[in-house]
Design an enzyme around this catalytic site. Structure first.
Site, mmCIF file in Angstrom:
data_model
loop_
_atom_site.group_PDB
_atom_site.id
_atom_site.type_symbol
_atom_site.label_atom_id
_atom_site.label_comp_id
_atom_site.label_asym_id
_atom_site.label_seq_id
_atom_site.Cartn_x
_atom_site.Cartn_y
_atom_site.Cartn_z
ATOM 1 N N ASP A 139 10.900 2.510 -15.536
ATOM 2 C CA ASP A 139 10.584 2.134 -16.914
ATOM 3 C C ASP A 139 10.299 3.394 -17.732
ATOM 4 O OD1 ASP A 139 7.516 2.719 -16.828
ATOM 5 O OD2 ASP A 139 7.907 1.500 -15.054
ATOM 6 N N ASP A 175 7.355 3.859 -19.189
ATOM 7 C CA ASP A 175 5.912 3.762 -19.354
ATOM 8 C C ASP A 175 5.649 3.003 -20.656
ATOM 9 O OD1 ASP A 175 3.424 4.374 -18.056
ATOM 10 O OD2 ASP A 175 3.000 5.758 -19.679
#
Length: 283
Positions: free
Chosen positions: A207, A209
């Protein structure tokens, strides 16, 4: 011998012919799980799932000292640690791989971070914490397989288990100059250096974050797991390639001599209860 520490989603190695399991009794308590000794072709390997066989351990609950001690006592001299990470850079996209060369310790809760103390004093250099030879091997294998991999990455380690705030994400990518964030590589990487083990992380980017403006890009467990499956499969393929081709002898590597000028306690002054540990770390 090569040791593999499996992170999230990697609790076994496909194609590994199991020889036996080892539940090592360490001075620091029990490891995350029994270490599985196996053979992959001509190569012998030791596997240990960092979070336990069923992912029952949070990052701060992992007994990092016991894990590294157990692997060293079983003959492991090189470790590849697999980890999920969040990206703090636009160019490091979810689904890609990273190989850190530097680490920032932003763990503020209690984790036992050293084998030394209580009468045995050492200050080990961590200026270059990743094994350059092992990192080169991983990068070359990934490139040959045309897997997107980023080397020379700075890994920032946080406590967890919660996912970070946007302010923390911006702090890590700005003031701390980190490229990715994770929860488990500290103190693992530094304990491996104290044990004179060549260590390298293969990080799987899950991802961005939460530093991006788009909330749809912010890390959630559901998003991480959804994106993770395909990447874990490719990580397994990369491991299979490395195990199939083998690794060069790293005994001449500087990692294997990390204690040479680091120990301040004269050998004759090492407490009796610390001598077995000292001998193991120096082996």
């Amino acid at each position: 011998m090569l040791g593999i520490i499996g992170g999230t989603g990697i609790y076994a190695i496909d194609g590994l012919s199991v020889i036996r399991e080892h539940l090592v009794d360490t001075p620091f308590g029990a490891p995350s799980a029994p270490a599985v000794q196996g053979r992959f072709g001509a190569m012998e390997v030791m596997f240990l799932p960092r979070h336990g066989p069923h992912h029952e351990l949070l990052p701060h609950e992992v007994n990092y000292r016991a894990n590294i001690y157990a692997l060293k006592s079983l003959g492991v001299r090189q470790i590849i640690g697999l980890s999920a990470v969040g990206s703090l850079r636009q160019q490091i996209a979810p689904g890609e791989f990273i190989i850190p060369t530097q680490y920032v310790d932003w763990v503020r809760g209690h984790r036992d971070k050293t084998f030394f103390g209580e009468g045995l004093v050492a200050h080990v250099s961590s200026a270059e914490p990743t094994c350059a030879r092992l990192a080169s091997t991983l990068e070359a294998a990934a490139s040959e397989m045309r897997l997107p991999v980023h080397s020379g990455v700075v890994y920032g380690c946080v406590d967890g288990p919660r996912l970070g705030t946007r302010a923390e994400s911006h702090f890590l990518r700005g003031a701390m100059a980190c490229d990715v964030v994770g929860m488990t590589n500290v103190p693992e990487v530094f304990l491996a250096r104290e044990a004179q083990i060549c260590y390298c992380t293969l990080g799987i980017v899950t991802d961005y974050d939460c530093w991006l403006e788009d909330p749809a890009q912010h890390a959630t467990v559901a998003a991480v797991i959804a994106r993770y499956g395909e990447s874990v499969g490719r990580a397994r393929q990369l491991l299979t390639r490395i195990l199939s081709t083998g690794l060069s002898d790293h005994d001449a590597c500087s990692c294997r001599h990390a204690l040479r000028d680091a120990v301040l306690t004269p050998e004759g002054a090492v407490p009796t209860e610390k001598r077995a540990l000292f001998q193991l770390l120096r082996a």
